[in-house]
Scaffold this motif. Structure first.
Motif, mmCIF file in Angstrom:
data_model
loop_
_atom_site.group_PDB
_atom_site.id
_atom_site.type_symbol
_atom_site.label_atom_id
_atom_site.label_comp_id
_atom_site.label_asym_id
_atom_site.label_seq_id
_atom_site.Cartn_x
_atom_site.Cartn_y
_atom_site.Cartn_z
ATOM 1 N N ASN A 1 53.081 52.425 78.310
ATOM 2 C CA ASN A 1 53.887 51.448 77.591
ATOM 3 C C ASN A 1 52.931 50.565 76.800
ATOM 4 O OD1 ASN A 1 55.107 51.936 80.469
ATOM 5 N ND2 ASN A 1 56.845 51.566 79.113
ATOM 6 N N GLU A 2 53.278 50.284 75.562
ATOM 7 C CA GLU A 2 52.360 49.570 74.678
ATOM 8 C C GLU A 2 51.975 48.214 75.255
ATOM 9 O OE1 GLU A 2 49.858 49.910 71.664
ATOM 10 O OE2 GLU A 2 51.431 51.386 72.062
ATOM 11 N N GLN A 3 50.662 47.991 75.362
ATOM 12 C CA GLN A 3 50.072 46.729 75.810
ATOM 13 C C GLN A 3 50.529 46.320 77.214
ATOM 14 O OE1 GLN A 3 50.670 44.138 72.300
ATOM 15 N NE2 GLN A 3 48.549 44.566 71.779
ATOM 16 N N ALA A 4 50.814 47.299 78.058
ATOM 17 C CA ALA A 4 51.157 47.015 79.452
ATOM 18 C C ALA A 4 49.934 46.592 80.250
ATOM 19 C CB ALA A 4 51.818 48.237 80.106
ATOM 20 N N TYR A 5 48.743 46.631 79.625
ATOM 21 C CA TYR A 5 47.521 46.140 80.265
ATOM 22 C C TYR A 5 47.343 44.641 80.016
ATOM 23 C CZ TYR A 5 45.840 46.634 75.482
ATOM 24 O OH TYR A 5 45.725 46.540 74.111
ATOM 25 N N THR A 6 48.364 43.972 79.489
ATOM 26 C CA THR A 6 48.303 42.547 79.204
ATOM 27 C C THR A 6 49.508 41.850 79.836
ATOM 28 O OG1 THR A 6 49.664 42.544 77.194
ATOM 29 C CG2 THR A 6 47.336 43.154 76.942
ATOM 30 N N LEU A 7 49.563 40.542 79.672
ATOM 31 C CA LEU A 7 50.732 39.766 80.091
ATOM 32 C C LEU A 7 51.712 39.571 78.936
ATOM 33 C CD1 LEU A 7 48.891 37.036 82.199
ATOM 34 C CD2 LEU A 7 50.146 39.028 83.066
ATOM 35 N N ASN A 8 51.301 39.956 77.723
ATOM 36 C CA ASN A 8 52.131 39.814 76.527
ATOM 37 C C ASN A 8 52.272 41.166 75.852
ATOM 38 O OD1 ASN A 8 52.188 36.824 76.628
ATOM 39 N ND2 ASN A 8 49.998 37.045 76.226
ATOM 40 N N TRP A 9 53.489 41.588 75.637
ATOM 41 C CA TRP A 9 53.706 42.904 75.038
ATOM 42 C C TRP A 9 54.936 42.866 74.129
ATOM 43 C CZ3 TRP A 9 54.035 42.057 80.395
ATOM 44 C CH2 TRP A 9 55.326 41.971 80.920
ATOM 45 N N PRO A 10 55.063 43.831 73.222
ATOM 46 C CA PRO A 10 56.260 43.913 72.378
ATOM 47 C C PRO A 10 57.411 44.545 73.145
ATOM 48 C CG PRO A 10 54.770 45.698 71.846
ATOM 49 C CD PRO A 10 54.059 44.846 72.866
ATOM 50 N N MET A 11 58.612 44.039 72.925
ATOM 51 C CA MET A 11 59.800 44.644 73.520
ATOM 52 C C MET A 11 60.283 45.843 72.710
ATOM 53 S SD MET A 11 60.536 43.075 76.330
ATOM 54 C CE MET A 11 62.201 43.697 76.591
ATOM 55 N N ARG A 12 59.955 45.864 71.428
ATOM 56 C CA ARG A 12 60.399 46.952 70.552
ATOM 57 C C ARG A 12 59.187 47.602 69.891
ATOM 58 N NH1 ARG A 12 64.274 46.273 73.087
ATOM 59 N NH2 ARG A 12 66.327 45.454 72.460
ATOM 60 N N ILE A 13 59.240 48.917 69.788
ATOM 61 C CA ILE A 13 58.187 49.634 69.072
ATOM 62 C C ILE A 13 58.827 50.780 68.301
ATOM 63 C CG2 ILE A 13 57.630 51.083 71.092
ATOM 64 C CD1 ILE A 13 54.668 50.959 70.103
#
Length: 326
Positions: free
Chosen positions: A113-125
């Motif tokens: 999942n995009e940027q799941a290695y962070t605490l902030n990620w996009p809900m839509r891609i």
């Protein structure tokens, strides 16, 4: 009554992709038409279905340029996001439209999942296929709810309770330089970003950067309330490297200076058997289809993971993101 029966104008049709089940849901024009002329119908289906199926595939709308793709993504009313705190090489091609990860064609990019290695990620891609590879080049997807449910409960509990610490060492020709990852040449800007995003940072003796961040292993979708497997431990962990590459890297730089690695949140090692289990579950959940030129795929980034297969020939898939989770 189905979503299709609720569409007031028969400008589009909705169906499953043959042999693949409900993910992704396919939206097509009834007759050749620019997406702008039927966007209200497209939007009605997506608003009703995206958080149920997780992803839709728009096919047959003849999107040929990055600018057209960007207009489509922006039409949903959210400002498109920049790739901040990037983990892979990519290039900006139009506004806030980027190339997909620029790894060699022979290399598989595992489901994530995009940027799941962070605490902030996009809900839509969104993804758009502008040039189809001669062979392969799929963007496989998988339902993150299904993955969560199929992970063995004891493995899932360990990950959930202990969380994950991602460790990154930038530059030195082994990974993205920090200037590229943070889109700045200013160390002060990097430090400010890290402080704002709960990222521990360290400038090493050679001037390079090391970061550590403790993040979630699973998450709850803010609107559906469903639990999802949401991390990149299987991708960041050193066991994701081929054995000979892993051994060579560790012998040269040591484990502490690997370009990227992941531990439990307290810094203890993750059992590689658990990560092997996670990878097997993800493989079992994967849905794979061939791109057609002009296809757009829209995913709820929390509900659906994506990947990239190997390919031959030229391939161009571009990406846009929106709606930060916080």
């Amino acid at each position: 009554m189905s979503v299709q029966e609720n569409i007031t104008e028969s400008t589009i049709s909705v169906r499953d992709l043959e042999g693949l089940g409900p993910l992704p849901l396919v939206i097509e024009p009834q007759t050749p038409i620019d997406w702008r002329r039927c966007f209200s119908d497209i939007r009605a289906v997506i608003d009703a279905q995206l958080e149920s199926v997780g992803g839709v595939l728009l096919r047959g709308f003849n999107v040929e340029q990055e600018s057209d793709f960007q207009d489509f993504a922006k039409a949903f009313g959210h400002e498109l996001l920049s790739y901040d705190y990037a983990s892979t090489p990519r290039s900006k091609v139009e506004g806030k439209v980027y190339t997909s990860t620029e790894y060699p064609a022979h290399q598989v990019i595992p489901l994530h999942n995009e940027q799941a290695y962070t605490l902030n990620w996009p809900m839509r891609i969104w993804f758009c296929s502008l040039k189809v590879a001669e062979e392969g080049g799929e963007t496989p997807i998988a339902d993150s709810r299904q993955i969560y449910n199929l992970i063995e409960p004891d493995v899932r509990n360990r990950f959930e309770q202990r969380k994950l610490m991602y460790v990154r060492n930038y530059g030195n020709g082994l990974d993205l330089p920090w200037q590229k990852a943070f889109s700045t040449d200013s160390k002060a800007d990097v430090e400010r970003f890290c402080q704002q995003n709960e990222i521990e940072f360290e400038w090493k003796g050679d001037g390079e950067l090391r970061t550590r961040q403790v993040c979630q292993a699973t998450a709850r979708h803010p609107r559906t309330g469903e639990s999802v497997w949401f991390n990149q431990a299987h991708l960041f962990h050193v066991s994701n490297l081929q054995a000979h590459v892993r051994e060579t890297l560790i012998s040269i730089v040591g484990e502490d200076n690997l370009p990227r690695n992941v531990y439990y949140g307290d810094g203890s090692a993750i059992d590689e058997k658990d990560l092997d289990h996670v990878r097997r579950v993800m493989d079992d959940c994967e849905v794979r289809f061939l791109w057609q030129k002009g296809d757009i795929m829209m995913l709820d980034n929390m509900l659906v993971a994506h990947a990239r297969g190997t390919f031959k020939g030229d391939r161009k898939v571009v990406v846009a993101m929106a709606e930060p989770n916080r």
